[in-house]
Design a protein around this motif. Sequence first.
Motif, PDB file in Angstrom:
ATOM      1  N   ASN A  14       0.763  -1.361  -0.069  1.00  0.00           N
ATOM      2  CA  ASN A  14       0.197   0.096   0.334  1.00  0.00           C
ATOM      3  C   ASN A  14       0.959   1.107  -0.273  1.00  0.00           C
ATOM      4  N   ASN A  15       2.130   1.001   0.453  1.00  0.00           N
ATOM      5  CA  ASN A  15       2.882   2.383  -0.410  1.00  0.00           C
ATOM      6  C   ASN A  15       2.876   3.089   0.836  1.00  0.00           C
ATOM      7  N   ASP A  16       2.794   2.497   2.212  1.00  0.00           N
ATOM      8  CA  ASP A  16       3.173   4.139   3.136  1.00  0.00           C
ATOM      9  C   ASP A  16       4.296   3.344   4.073  1.00  0.00           C
ATOM     10  N   ASN A  22       2.174 -10.575   5.860  1.00  0.00           N
ATOM     11  CA  ASN A  22       0.575 -10.441   5.844  1.00  0.00           C
ATOM     12  C   ASN A  22       0.032  -9.299   5.051  1.00  0.00           C
ATOM     13  N   PHE A  23       0.107  -9.747   3.700  1.00  0.00           N
ATOM     14  CA  PHE A  23      -0.427  -9.129   2.196  1.00  0.00           C
ATOM     15  C   PHE A  23      -1.415  -8.549   2.963  1.00  0.00           C
ATOM     16  N   LEU A  24      -2.727  -9.094   3.809  1.00  0.00           N
ATOM     17  CA  LEU A  24      -3.992  -8.880   4.004  1.00  0.00           C
ATOM     18  C   LEU A  24      -3.658  -7.300   5.039  1.00  0.00           C
ATOM     19  N   ASP A  25      -2.940  -7.309   5.387  1.00  0.00           N
ATOM     20  CA  ASP A  25      -2.325  -5.734   6.041  1.00  0.00           C
ATOM     21  C   ASP A  25      -2.464  -4.763   5.680  1.00  0.00           C
ATOM     22  N   GLU A  26      -1.840  -5.136   4.064  1.00  0.00           N
ATOM     23  CA  GLU A  26      -1.708  -3.887   3.465  1.00  0.00           C
ATOM     24  C   GLU A  26      -2.524  -3.467   1.712  1.00  0.00           C
ATOM     25  N   MET A  27      -3.363  -4.064   1.869  1.00  0.00           N
ATOM     26  CA  MET A  27      -4.901  -4.237   1.137  1.00  0.00           C
ATOM     27  C   MET A  27      -5.967  -3.558   2.013  1.00  0.00           C
ATOM     28  N   ASP A  28      -6.825  -3.082   1.182  1.00  0.00           N
ATOM     29  CA  ASP A  28      -8.661  -3.675   1.871  1.00  0.00           C
ATOM     30  C   ASP A  28      -9.370  -5.179   1.271  1.00  0.00           C
ATOM     31  N   CYS A  29      -8.460  -5.569   0.237  1.00  0.00           N
ATOM     32  CA  CYS A  29      -9.229  -6.353   0.140  1.00  0.00           C
ATOM     33  C   CYS A  29      -9.620  -8.287   0.830  1.00  0.00           C
ATOM     34  N   TYR A  30     -10.496  -8.825  -0.133  1.00  0.00           N
ATOM     35  CA  TYR A  30     -10.671 -10.024   0.708  1.00  0.00           C
ATOM     36  C   TYR A  30     -11.394 -10.067   1.934  1.00  0.00           C
ATOM     37  N   TYR A  67       3.704  -0.214  -5.594  1.00  0.00           N
ATOM     38  CA  TYR A  67       2.770  -1.472  -5.749  1.00  0.00           C
ATOM     39  C   TYR A  67       1.254  -0.608  -6.249  1.00  0.00           C
ATOM     40  N   THR A  68       0.264  -1.251  -6.759  1.00  0.00           N
ATOM     41  CA  THR A  68      -0.979  -0.689  -7.204  1.00  0.00           C
ATOM     42  C   THR A  68      -1.634  -1.604  -6.755  1.00  0.00           C
ATOM     43  N   ILE A  69      -3.314  -1.670  -6.267  1.00  0.00           N
ATOM     44  CA  ILE A  69      -4.160  -2.741  -5.644  1.00  0.00           C
ATOM     45  C   ILE A  69      -4.791  -2.399  -6.622  1.00  0.00           C
ATOM     46  N   ASP A  70      -5.798  -3.397  -7.986  1.00  0.00           N
ATOM     47  CA  ASP A  70      -6.929  -3.226  -8.125  1.00  0.00           C
ATOM     48  C   ASP A  70      -8.217  -3.669  -6.232  1.00  0.00           C
TER      49      ASP A  70
END
Length: 137
Positions: A14-16, A22-30, A67-70
Amino acid sequence: MLTAWLGEEPIDLNNDGTESANFLDEMDCYNNETIVFSNDGTGVAMSTSYAEFTFEIVVGTEDEYTYTIDCINENESTNLTWDQNGDTVSITDDFGTTEWTISGNQLSITLPDGFGASNEDGSVILTQDLTFVYTKQ
């Protein structure tokens, strides 16, 4: 409930400025991904979203990426059958049979090259083994 996507190496998806394995900590998906097991050996896996990952190399570096997350919303249910032998659970769905491991109240599986991100033209792909962890609620 899906509680972790554990990669081999931490990434700052998430570029913070903070990396996490734990990639779930890095995005709002799933969010709210679940597997419900019935006593009769059947079950349902429910998915609420999926992610598409791309990256760009940071100018002036050779190994730093932005990174870009859609996150793509979905409401998909997949029927399955299951069988347990000790700490191994075999889950069969339309895609085949996979072997999962139970440890305490967690069910997990490691997928070789389960995480992948590509650059915008698709010519370079980064991959890592990925462990999915579901925790009994």
